[in-house]
Motif scaffolding. Structure first.
Motif, short mmCIF file in Angstrom:
data_model
loop_
_atom_site.label_atom_id
_atom_site.label_comp_id
_atom_site.label_asym_id
_atom_site.label_seq_id
_atom_site.Cartn_x
_atom_site.Cartn_y
_atom_site.Cartn_z
N UNK A 187 2.44 -4.51 -11.99
CA UNK A 187 1.20 -3.86 -11.57
C UNK A 187 0.47 -4.82 -10.63
N UNK A 188 -0.47 -4.29 -9.86
CA UNK A 188 -1.28 -5.15 -8.99
C UNK A 188 -2.71 -4.66 -9.02
N UNK A 189 -3.62 -5.56 -8.70
CA UNK A 189 -5.05 -5.25 -8.69
C UNK A 189 -5.54 -5.30 -7.25
N UNK A 190 -6.20 -4.22 -6.82
CA UNK A 190 -6.79 -4.14 -5.49
C UNK A 190 -8.20 -3.58 -5.64
N UNK A 191 -9.17 -4.37 -5.20
CA UNK A 191 -10.57 -3.94 -5.24
C UNK A 191 -10.98 -3.41 -6.61
N UNK A 192 -10.58 -4.11 -7.65
CA UNK A 192 -11.01 -3.74 -9.00
C UNK A 192 -10.25 -2.58 -9.61
#
Ligand code: FES
Length: 109
Positions: A99-104
């Motif tokens: 998974x990845x986190x982008x802008x919260x």
């Protein structure tokens, strides 16, 4: 085509805690655990390597303590950051789901 999907907001996951989300697929989908440490989020299949049971004690509720998640069935313990087995009746760790986190927001990779 491999499409990235928003799974939740980072703030939906308690810090040092875990939630479950469902990933839909053409074969019916599956459930994953999302665990958080600060701004980092880690994904794993919700399946204990001991007997293949879900790790939650009721749907979506997990036992976590000191950066670890504990299988509710027989107490196998795994690290949040790597999914490695720390203790318990199995010989391997949790199966990672990228998974990845982008802008919260948390996305499947
Ligand atoms: S099924 Fe998880 S410890 Fe047995």
């Amino acid at each position: 085509m491999n499409e990235s999907r928003a799974l939740c907001q980072v703030d939906d996951i308690p810090d040092f805690g875990a939630i479950s989300v469902r990933i839909e697929s053409s074969t019916g989908g599956f459930e994953i655990i999302l665990m958080r440490e600060g701004d980092e989020v880690f994904g794993y299949h919700n399946e204990c390597p001991h007997q293949g049971r879900n790790l939650d004690y009721v749907p979506g509720k997990f036992l976590t303590k000191d950066g670890r998640i504990i299988c509710a069935a027989h107490g196998a313990t795994f690290t949040i950051k790597t999914g490695e087995r720390v203790s318990g009746p199995c010989n391997s760790g949790l199966l990672r789901v990228p998974v990845r986190v982008v802008d919260g927001q948390v996305f499947s990779a």
